[in-house]
Design a protein around this motif. Structure first.
Motif, PDB file in Angstrom:
ATOM      1  N   MET A  10      80.441   5.521  58.348  1.00 45.40           N
ATOM      2  CA  MET A  10      80.065   4.457  59.059  1.00 45.40           C
ATOM      3  C   MET A  10      78.581   3.852  58.877  1.00 45.40           C
ATOM      4  SD  MET A  10      79.895   3.454  63.360  1.00 45.40           S
ATOM      5  CE  MET A  10      79.305   2.167  63.937  1.00 45.40           C
ATOM      6  N   TRP A  66      77.719   5.094  69.061  1.00 48.00           N
ATOM      7  CA  TRP A  66      78.165   5.227  67.714  1.00 48.00           C
ATOM      8  C   TRP A  66      77.922   6.767  66.880  1.00 48.00           C
ATOM      9  CZ3 TRP A  66      75.890   6.275  62.897  1.00 48.00           C
ATOM     10  CH2 TRP A  66      74.479   6.238  63.009  1.00 48.00           C
ATOM     11  N   ASP A  92      80.319   9.121  68.525  1.00 47.24           N
ATOM     12  CA  ASP A  92      81.559   9.031  68.083  1.00 47.24           C
ATOM     13  C   ASP A  92      81.788   9.664  66.672  1.00 47.24           C
ATOM     14  OD1 ASP A  92      82.427   7.579  70.104  1.00 47.24           O
ATOM     15  OD2 ASP A  92      82.235   5.620  69.147  1.00 47.24           O
ATOM     16  N   GLN A  93      80.745   9.732  65.796  1.00 48.38           N
ATOM     17  CA  GLN A  93      81.004  10.243  64.641  1.00 48.38           C
ATOM     18  C   GLN A  93      80.783  12.015  64.893  1.00 48.38           C
ATOM     19  OE1 GLN A  93      80.821   8.920  61.528  1.00 48.38           O
ATOM     20  NE2 GLN A  93      81.481   7.154  62.879  1.00 48.38           N
ATOM     21  N   GLU A  95      84.351  13.111  65.876  1.00 50.46           N
ATOM     22  CA  GLU A  95      85.520  13.008  65.100  1.00 50.46           C
ATOM     23  C   GLU A  95      85.117  14.089  64.049  1.00 50.46           C
ATOM     24  OE1 GLU A  95      86.352  10.125  60.930  1.00 50.46           O
ATOM     25  OE2 GLU A  95      85.305   9.192  62.684  1.00 50.46           O
ATOM     26  N   ARG A  96      83.996  14.382  63.584  1.00 49.69           N
ATOM     27  CA  ARG A  96      83.760  15.284  62.502  1.00 49.69           C
ATOM     28  C   ARG A  96      83.640  17.028  63.368  1.00 49.69           C
ATOM     29  NH1 ARG A  96      82.491  10.788  60.698  1.00 49.69           N
ATOM     30  NH2 ARG A  96      82.938  10.139  58.348  1.00 49.69           N
ATOM     31  N   PHE A 108      73.679  10.019  62.640  1.00 45.03           N
ATOM     32  CA  PHE A 108      74.406  11.018  62.162  1.00 45.03           C
ATOM     33  C   PHE A 108      74.361  10.807  60.560  1.00 45.03           C
ATOM     34  CE2 PHE A 108      78.378  12.670  60.441  1.00 45.03           C
ATOM     35  CZ  PHE A 108      78.574  13.894  61.281  1.00 45.03           C
ATOM     36  N   LEU A 158      76.016  12.776  57.350  1.00 41.98           N
ATOM     37  CA  LEU A 158      77.037  13.422  57.019  1.00 41.98           C
ATOM     38  C   LEU A 158      76.401  14.810  56.163  1.00 41.98           C
ATOM     39  CD1 LEU A 158      80.301  13.793  57.083  1.00 41.98           C
ATOM     40  CD2 LEU A 158      80.346  12.707  54.911  1.00 41.98           C
ATOM     41  N   ARG A 168      75.819  17.835  58.377  1.00 48.04           N
ATOM     42  CA  ARG A 168      76.804  18.245  59.188  1.00 48.04           C
ATOM     43  C   ARG A 168      76.842  19.710  59.214  1.00 48.04           C
ATOM     44  NH1 ARG A 168      83.070  16.656  58.045  1.00 48.04           N
ATOM     45  NH2 ARG A 168      82.615  17.863  56.227  1.00 48.04           N
TER      46      ARG A 168
END
Length: 257
Positions: free
Chosen positions: A1, A24, A27-28, A31-32, A207, A209, A212
């Motif tokens: 996103m 938002w 939410d990331q 999800e991850r 967020f 990636l 992470r």
């Protein structure tokens, strides 16, 4: 996103950002990293289940010492929750700062739980060692009870307090880890930079990636801590639980010294 664009030169855009809940970003994370987040919630909930027992014991005891112990323990759990909320919007410096309070918040109730004098200041060339009831000095706002001193004081009194050297070392390593987030430096700069976009910086929550793995490690650190906190809380509970009155004895209210 794709992250929403923010114009930090526009006061209205900044006002909107101040009231934005970073949905938002969360939410990331959900999800991850939903599995470790749930693991953390389960471990933290087990700690919170012990709080009513701690509060009940503090109320029955009715001393300032017991109130300090219960208050600091509750603060540890609340700070873990707050720190994680900050982590889940990638506000790493603020999240790390609160976690440093968690480490100090573990040391302080142990010091408060002692019902005999402890070393609150070590001897120097100009001053003698000072021994006192920690909770009394705390009530008096003595500078020797400033929170950044608590871990060193725990180390000085570890043997008398029944705290192993290994526990003190783990707390010190944790504090050293979170120090890098609480003071300006390369890590705080990197926390705001996009790792895969050279020269790009984030404003407020985000967020990334590419980060992470680091986010997962922070969650794992909190999970591990929460899983060892129940025995600590039970020990604090035992320290402030008044002894059962003997049959036929008259209960007396103990006033703080």
């Amino acid at each position: 996103m794709t992250p929403p664009k923010i114009d930090p030169t526009n006061p209205k855009a900044l006002l909107h950002e101040l009231f934005d809940d970073d949905r938002w970003v969360k939410d990331q994370f959900a999800e991850r990293l939903g599995e470790p987040i749930l693991d953390l919630c389960e471990a933290l909930a087990a700690c919170f289940r012990l709080v009513p027992l701690l509060n009940e014991a503090a109320n029955r005891t009715g001393t300032i010492r017991a109130a300090f112990v219960a208050g600091f323990v509750y603060g540890v759990l609340d700070d873990i929750l707050i720190s994680t909320k900050l982590l889940l919007t990638c506000k790493l410096p603020a999240s790390g700062n609160v976690m440093r309070q968690v480490v100090e918040g573990i040391a302080m109730p142990i010091l408060c739980s002692a019902d005999s004098p402890a070393t609150v200041r070590q001897a120097t060339k100009k001053k003698n060692e000072v021994r006192a009831l920690y909770w009394e000095r705390l009530e008096q706002d003595d500078t020797c009870t400033q929170r950044h001193l608590a871990l060193s004081q725990l180390e000085w009194n570890a043997l008398a307090l029944g705290v192993s050297a290994g526990v003190v070392e783990r707390l010190r390593l944790a504090k050293n880890h979170y120090n890098i987030f609480t003071h300006c430096g390369k890590v705080t700069i990197a926390s705001r930079m996009a790792l895969e976009q050279v020269g790009a910086a984030y404003v407020d929550g985000h967020f990334d990636l590419a980060k992470r793995g680091g986010d997962r490690n922070e969650l794992d650190q909190r999970i591990g801590l929460c899983r060892v906190l129940p025995p600590f809380i039970e020990r604090m509970l035992a320290a402030i639980t008044p002894p059962a009155a003997a049959p036929g004895a008259t209960a007396q209210h103990a006033e703080p010294a």
